[in-house]
Design a protein around this motif. Sequence first.
Motif, mmCIF file in Angstrom:
data_model
loop_
_atom_site.group_PDB
_atom_site.id
_atom_site.type_symbol
_atom_site.label_atom_id
_atom_site.label_comp_id
_atom_site.label_asym_id
_atom_site.label_seq_id
_atom_site.Cartn_x
_atom_site.Cartn_y
_atom_site.Cartn_z
ATOM 1 N N LEU A 299 0.818 -1.205 0.000
ATOM 2 C CA LEU A 299 0.000 0.000 0.000
ATOM 3 C C LEU A 299 0.856 1.261 0.000
ATOM 4 C CD1 LEU A 299 -2.841 1.126 0.013
ATOM 5 C CD2 LEU A 299 -2.850 0.896 2.509
ATOM 6 N N GLY B 273 1.167 4.115 -2.984
ATOM 7 C CA GLY B 273 1.067 5.560 -2.802
ATOM 8 C C GLY B 273 2.256 6.297 -3.385
ATOM 9 N N SER C 86 1.258 1.685 -9.446
ATOM 10 C CA SER C 86 0.409 2.099 -8.338
ATOM 11 C C SER C 86 -0.845 1.244 -8.226
ATOM 12 C CB SER C 86 0.030 3.581 -8.490
ATOM 13 O OG SER C 86 -0.800 3.994 -7.430
ATOM 14 N N LEU D 55 -1.771 -1.457 -5.358
ATOM 15 C CA LEU D 55 -3.005 -1.222 -4.614
ATOM 16 C C LEU D 55 -3.886 -2.461 -4.632
ATOM 17 C CD1 LEU D 55 -4.915 0.672 -3.045
ATOM 18 C CD2 LEU D 55 -5.772 1.457 -5.266
ATOM 19 N N TRP E 194 -4.031 5.196 0.442
ATOM 20 C CA TRP E 194 -3.446 5.392 -0.887
ATOM 21 C C TRP E 194 -3.638 6.835 -1.363
ATOM 22 C CZ3 TRP E 194 -6.321 5.537 -5.722
ATOM 23 C CH2 TRP E 194 -5.524 5.427 -6.865
#
Length: 104
Positions: free
Chosen positions: A6, A10, A42, A46, A62
């Motif tokens: 995570l 970000g 990303s 995620l 995020w």
Amino acid sequence: MAWVYLILAGVFEVVGVTGMNKVVKDKNLKAYLILFSGFICSFSLLSLAMQTLPAGTSYAVWTGIGTIGGTIVGMLFYGDAKDWRRILFIGLIVLAVIGLKTIS
């Protein structure tokens, strides 16, 4: 490991947003590569994080990291205002992310 995914998601969100800014200014292949690779990494990370963490927590953290990172990059490299109020609200976002980590 989900929290590592995570956080990295970000960070790559910030890379993608930086690429977006470069595309607006330069419109060259390098800028597009930064944009697309940042967002692909990303979203991939995620999705890995969301296999373990709740969707709401994942999304909030995020977007928080993306917001903080984008704001800091703007202040350091693109001449955005460095007003004390901006820094205060960045701190509040950091506290919210820490709070979500603590209760998850």
